[in-house]
Write an enzyme that holds these catalytic residues in place. Structure first.
Site, short mmCIF file in Angstrom:
data_model
loop_
_atom_site.label_atom_id
_atom_site.label_comp_id
_atom_site.label_asym_id
_atom_site.label_seq_id
_atom_site.Cartn_x
_atom_site.Cartn_y
_atom_site.Cartn_z
N ARG A 104 0.86 -1.18 0.00
CA ARG A 104 0.00 0.00 0.00
C ARG A 104 0.89 1.23 0.00
O ARG A 104 1.71 1.40 0.90
CB ARG A 104 -0.83 -0.05 1.28
CG ARG A 104 -2.18 0.52 1.16
CD ARG A 104 -3.00 0.18 2.37
NE ARG A 104 -2.48 0.73 3.61
CZ ARG A 104 -3.26 1.15 4.59
NH1 ARG A 104 -4.56 1.09 4.48
NH2 ARG A 104 -2.74 1.60 5.70
N THR A 108 -0.79 7.57 -0.93
CA THR A 108 -2.10 7.49 -1.61
C THR A 108 -2.99 6.41 -1.00
O THR A 108 -4.19 6.39 -1.24
CB THR A 108 -1.91 7.15 -3.10
OG1 THR A 108 -1.32 5.83 -3.18
CG2 THR A 108 -0.98 8.14 -3.80
N ASP A 200 0.63 -2.55 12.30
CA ASP A 200 1.06 -2.98 10.96
C ASP A 200 1.32 -4.49 10.98
O ASP A 200 2.28 -4.96 11.61
CB ASP A 200 2.32 -2.21 10.56
CG ASP A 200 2.71 -2.49 9.12
OD1 ASP A 200 2.82 -1.54 8.34
OD2 ASP A 200 2.90 -3.68 8.76
N ASP A 203 4.83 -5.75 9.64
CA ASP A 203 5.94 -5.42 10.55
C ASP A 203 5.90 -6.29 11.80
O ASP A 203 6.93 -6.75 12.29
CB ASP A 203 5.88 -3.94 10.94
CG ASP A 203 6.38 -3.04 9.83
OD1 ASP A 203 7.07 -3.55 8.92
OD2 ASP A 203 6.09 -1.83 9.87
#
Ligand code: PRP
Ligand code: URA
Length: 209
Positions: A104, A108, A200, A203
């Site tokens: 991603r 944006t 995340d 991560d």
């Protein structure tokens, strides 16, 4: 219209709490995601077709059921989807595994595709697209576009945590794809992260950051 299933099984909810916890380290996070993958696979395969075969027990011959041998394909969205694959394969070891690589764009929030490798007999397989997170829905929509472009016809999507925005976007883009989730969270924040979410996923699984 796509159906949405939220797996509220106590074991799934219990493990998900520790997956969310920011104090859960990489090793335990990975193990828990793997375990929830297995538990979700148990639920998601509920509609697998069966067929009768004859079997001889020590007592007598009988008719009993086995899976009808439908071809399955698992497609994790890289990176984080990989964390759920082994857990699912524990229950359906004969499934083939394809990969769709997407990240991603942090500005944006749009998905950028960088890798696609699917089993060669795409048209004959039922696919489960896997990603722990359904946030804006962009990645899932794009991954499913990729599969459909290559001939896939029957697709399910599974994730750990979804935002309502992602569910709506995915339902709208792919009304033929049923969605299986462990938790439907509150919303997205201004950075496109799921609230409360788990942070995340990539991560936390791979210890990057
Ligand atoms: C995360 C997650 C999903 C995507 C969800 O991946 O694993 O693929 O974001 O967001 P969306 O619904 O708004 O598209 P990320 O882009 O962080 O890549 P990574 O798995 O390689 O870390
Ligand atoms: N991707 C993640 O890993 N986490 C989120 O909350 C949203 C997108």
């Amino acid at each position: 219209m796509a159906k949405v299933f939220v797996f509220d099984h106590p074991l799934i909810q219990h493990k998900l709490t520790y997956i969310r916890d920011k104090n859960t380290g990489t090793k335990e996070f990975r193990e828990l995601v793997d375990e929830v993958g297995t538990l979700m696979a148990f639920e998601i395969t509920r509609d697998m077709p069966l067929q009768d075969i004859e079997v001889e027990t020590p007592v007598q011959e009988t008719t009993s059921k086995v899976l009808a041998g439908k071809k399955l394909g698992l497609v994790p969205i890289l990176r984080a989807g990989i964390g759920m694959v082994d857990g699912i394969l524990k229950l359906i070891p004969a499934a083939k595994v394809g990969h769709v690589g997407l990240y991603r764009d942090p500005k944006t929030l749009k998905p950028v595709e960088y890798y696609v490798k699917l089993p060669s007999d795409v048209e004959e397989r039922d696919f489960i697209v896997i990603d722990p997170m359904l946030a804006t829905g962009g990645s899932a929509i794009e991954a499913i576009n990729s599969l459909k472009t290559r001939g896939a016809k029957h697709i399910k999507f599974m994730c750990l945590i979804a935002a309502p925005e992602g569910v709506e976007a995915l339902k709208e883009a792919h009304p033929d794809v049923d969605i299986y989730i462990a938790a439907l969270d509150e919303k997205l924040n201004d950075h496109g992260y799921i609230v409360p979410g788990l942070g995340d996923a990539g991560d936390r699984l791979f210890g990057t950051k």
